[in-house]
Scaffold this active site. Sequence first.
Site, short mmCIF file in Angstrom:
data_model
loop_
_atom_site.label_atom_id
_atom_site.label_comp_id
_atom_site.label_asym_id
_atom_site.label_seq_id
_atom_site.Cartn_x
_atom_site.Cartn_y
_atom_site.Cartn_z
N ALA A 288 -2.16 7.99 7.31
CA ALA A 288 -1.10 7.76 8.29
C ALA A 288 0.24 7.45 7.65
O ALA A 288 1.22 7.19 8.34
CB ALA A 288 -1.51 6.59 9.19
N HIS A 289 0.29 7.47 6.29
CA HIS A 289 1.56 7.14 5.63
C HIS A 289 2.54 8.32 5.73
O HIS A 289 2.14 9.47 5.58
CB HIS A 289 1.32 6.80 4.16
CG HIS A 289 0.53 5.55 3.95
ND1 HIS A 289 0.89 4.59 3.05
CD2 HIS A 289 -0.61 5.09 4.54
CE1 HIS A 289 0.01 3.60 3.08
NE2 HIS A 289 -0.91 3.88 3.98
N HIS B 264 -14.40 3.33 10.88
CA HIS B 264 -13.85 3.91 9.65
C HIS B 264 -14.93 4.37 8.69
O HIS B 264 -14.68 5.20 7.83
CB HIS B 264 -12.93 2.90 8.96
CG HIS B 264 -11.56 2.86 9.54
ND1 HIS B 264 -11.29 2.31 10.76
CD2 HIS B 264 -10.39 3.34 9.08
CE1 HIS B 264 -10.00 2.44 11.04
NE2 HIS B 264 -9.43 3.06 10.03
N ARG C 250 -21.58 15.47 -8.89
CA ARG C 250 -21.16 15.76 -10.27
C ARG C 250 -19.82 15.13 -10.59
O ARG C 250 -19.46 15.01 -11.75
CB ARG C 250 -21.13 17.27 -10.54
CG ARG C 250 -22.51 17.81 -10.92
CD ARG C 250 -22.44 19.23 -11.44
NE ARG C 250 -22.01 20.17 -10.41
CZ ARG C 250 -22.81 20.68 -9.48
NH1 ARG C 250 -24.09 20.36 -9.46
NH2 ARG C 250 -22.33 21.52 -8.57
N ASP D 36 -7.65 -4.11 7.83
CA ASP D 36 -6.65 -3.04 7.86
C ASP D 36 -6.06 -2.95 9.27
O ASP D 36 -5.75 -1.88 9.78
CB ASP D 36 -7.25 -1.68 7.46
CG ASP D 36 -6.18 -0.69 7.00
OD1 ASP D 36 -6.51 0.51 6.87
OD2 ASP D 36 -5.01 -1.10 6.81
N GLU E 231 0.86 -1.18 0.00
CA GLU E 231 0.00 0.00 0.00
C GLU E 231 0.90 1.23 0.00
O GLU E 231 1.34 1.70 1.04
CB GLU E 231 -0.90 -0.04 1.24
CG GLU E 231 -2.02 0.96 1.24
CD GLU E 231 -2.76 1.02 2.58
OE1 GLU E 231 -2.29 0.36 3.53
OE2 GLU E 231 -3.76 1.72 2.67
N HIS F 38 -5.75 5.97 -1.52
CA HIS F 38 -4.94 7.12 -1.08
C HIS F 38 -4.73 8.04 -2.28
O HIS F 38 -3.61 8.30 -2.71
CB HIS F 38 -3.60 6.63 -0.51
CG HIS F 38 -3.75 5.94 0.81
ND1 HIS F 38 -3.83 6.62 2.00
CD2 HIS F 38 -3.87 4.62 1.11
CE1 HIS F 38 -3.98 5.75 3.01
NE2 HIS F 38 -4.02 4.53 2.49
#
Lengths: 406, 271
Positions: free
Chosen positions: A154-155, A272, A243, A294, A143, A211
Site C-alpha cells: 500500500a506504500h 493477513h 530452493r 499493523d 517502514e 517490502h
Amino acid sequence: MPSNKSVSDAPIIQFTNCRILREHKLQREDLWVRDGKILDPEKLFFDEQGYADRRLDCGGAIVAPGFIDVQINGGYGVDFSQPCEDVSAGVSLVAKKILEHGVTSFCPTLVTSPPAVYHQVLPQISVHSGGPEGAGVLGFHLEGPFISSDKRGAHPERFLRTFRSGGTDDLMETYGSLDNVAMVTLAPELPHSQSVVSTLRQKGVTVSLGHSVANLSQAEDAVRHGASFITHLFNAMLPFHHRDPGIVGLLTSDQIPAGRTVFYGMIADGIHTNPAALRIAHRAHPSGLVLVTDAITAMGLPPGRHTLGQQEVQIQGPHAYVAGTKTLSGSIATMDMCVRHFKQAAGCSVEDALEAAALHPARLLGLSHRKGSLHYGADADLVLLDDGLRVRATYISGEEVWRAEL
Amino acid sequence: MKLIILNDYDQASEWAAKYIRNKILHFQPGPNKFFTLGLPTGSTPLGCYKKMIEYYKNGEISFEFVKTFNMDEYVGLPRNHPESYHSFMWNNFFKHIDIRAENAHILDGNAADLQAECSSFEEKIKEAGGIELFVGGIGPDGHIAFNEPGSSLVSRTRVKTLAKDTIMANARFFDGDLSKVPTMALTVGVGTVMDAKEVMILITGAHKAFALYKAIEEGVNHMWTVSAFQQHPQTVFVCDEDATLELRVKTVKYFKGTPKSWLLWGGEREL
C-alpha cells in the site's frame, strides 16, 4: 497492615488472587510493585522487614506484562503518516485508546512518505514513558521509503527511494534525524544497504527487512550486518520456495550469528496470514514470533473510506483494502484480538501467546531488562486478563490506567 | 514422651498442624504476649506448613503475635539462593501468612562474625521469653537441627560442620551434586531446644524408622542427638506408620492405645 520500609517511602502494592506470567509459566503468586517497578517481596521481608500498604484482589485474573506493539500506523481516525501541525495530539489519542487493548508501549509507525513529512513529524514526538495519559512511545518505526517497488503493497510508489549516494547520506537526508527512531524497515537487496544496516545498528536502531524481493542469502547478509527483524512475515516479500526460501528462510537459517535471534512480525488478524502459514512459522521458530497489529487509521472506526499515508483506504468488515483494489492496506485488529487469534490459530499455550505480545518485542528492541516481563526490577507495565484473554485492566508503572466496565 | 502414630504422612502433618494451632489459640497471644515458636525446614514439615497456611486462610488463626525462631541455616549460601532456609521459609510459610518480618528470626549464614550471630540468636530467644513450642524433625542419623552425631547434648547455637549423611540427604536439593551442598551450617544446640517449654518432633517415612528407634527405644546418646529429649518433661513425637517400622510391637501398641484426645484442653478444641 502498616508498611515499614527503610529503603523507600513509596507505597507498596500487592496484587493478590492472580496468576502471574513468570519464567514462561502462569504461576499462582502475588505480584508486588513499588516505585513503578516489580518488587522482590522476599527481599522486602528479610532486608527491609516491610510489607504491603495496599492489597489489590485481582479476582483470579491473569497478570501479564503489558503488550508492546512495534508496528501501528494509527487508529481512531489518526494517521501517523499524515503531516499536520499537532502530530503529538494524534499520537496521544491513539496512545490513550490502545490502553484498552492491553498495549502499554508502542512504536508509532510511518509508512513511505516524502522527506518533508519525516522532517515535520519526527521532531514532534520523543521517546517517553506511558502513564494515565496513554501507552509509552518507544520510538518511531519507519517502514520505508527504502523498499522494493515490486513489494510496496500500500506504500505510494512515487516516494520510494534507493541508497544513491552510498547509504547513510540518503538516510539522513530522508529522515532528518534518527533521535527518536526505534526501528527502520528496508529492503536489503537495494545496493549499498549493508553499510546502512551497520550504521543503523551502531546507532541503536533496530533494522527490519520487509517490502523486499531479497533472496535468502541477501537476507542473511543483512542479518550479519545487524538486521534482526522481519516486517510482517509472508506479506510483501517473495513467497517461500523450497530452493530459495527468501526472507522467510531466515526462520531456520543456519547463518544467523551466534547469540543472536531473528524476530519476525506476524499480523495475527486471521486475514493477513492463513492460519496454516502462521503455524508453520510458529513451529519453525517459536521464540522469534512477535505479534504486531499493523493497525491503520481506521482501526477503532466504523466501516467506510479513510486516509492512510498518501492513499485512500476502504474498510469492509474486518478487512481494510487500498480503495478500489484488493490489496490489503493494513489491519484493523487490536492487539488483544491478535493475541486471542494467535493462541487459537497456533494452538499454542497462553504463556506463548502472551510472550509473543510482550517478551519477544521487548527482546527485539533490546528492552527486556525493563519491559516485557515481570521479573524483579522490571517496569510494572501490566495487563490483567480473564481466561478468554480479554483485557480487564491495564497498568503502567504500577498505576491503573484503564479498567473494563463490568 | 507422647508418641502419636498416624496412618500416613498427610494425617501426621494435619495432626501436627492442629496441635500447633491449638497451642497458639490456647495461649491467646496479643501485642504484649507473643507466642514463641521454633520451626524446622526440610521435606517432613512441608505438609504441616501447608495445613497451617490453610488454617490461616480460613481465619482460624493469625500469626500476627507469633514470634518464630528457625533451627538452622546454611553457612555461605546467598540468602536468596532457592535452597537457603530463608527462601524455604518465605516460599513455604511466611509469604502465605500474616507474620511480621521483625518477628521471624532465622540465623544469618552470611554474617561477618558467625559465632557472634549465634550468640545474638540465643539472646533474642532469651529476650522473647524463651520458646513455648519448638517444632523439629529428625535426620536419618538421628540428629536434631544440625546437631550431628557427636554433638554435645547441652550445646548452644553455634557453627557446625555437616556430616556426610546429612550432605548426602540434602544433595537432592542441589541437583544431586554433592559438591554444591554447603558443608557448614549455623544451628541451635541440643541444649537450646531442650530449654523450650515443649518440644514436638515430626518423623515420617520408613527411612527415618531406624533413627526413631534409636531416639526413643535406646539410651540417651550423643550419637543420636534426638535421644536427648527423653529427658525433656514435655515432648511429643508425631509420626506415621512407616516411621514406626523399627520399633518394638509393644511400644507401638502402647502408644496407639492412648487416646489422641490427650491434647484437648477442657474440650475447647478437638483434634
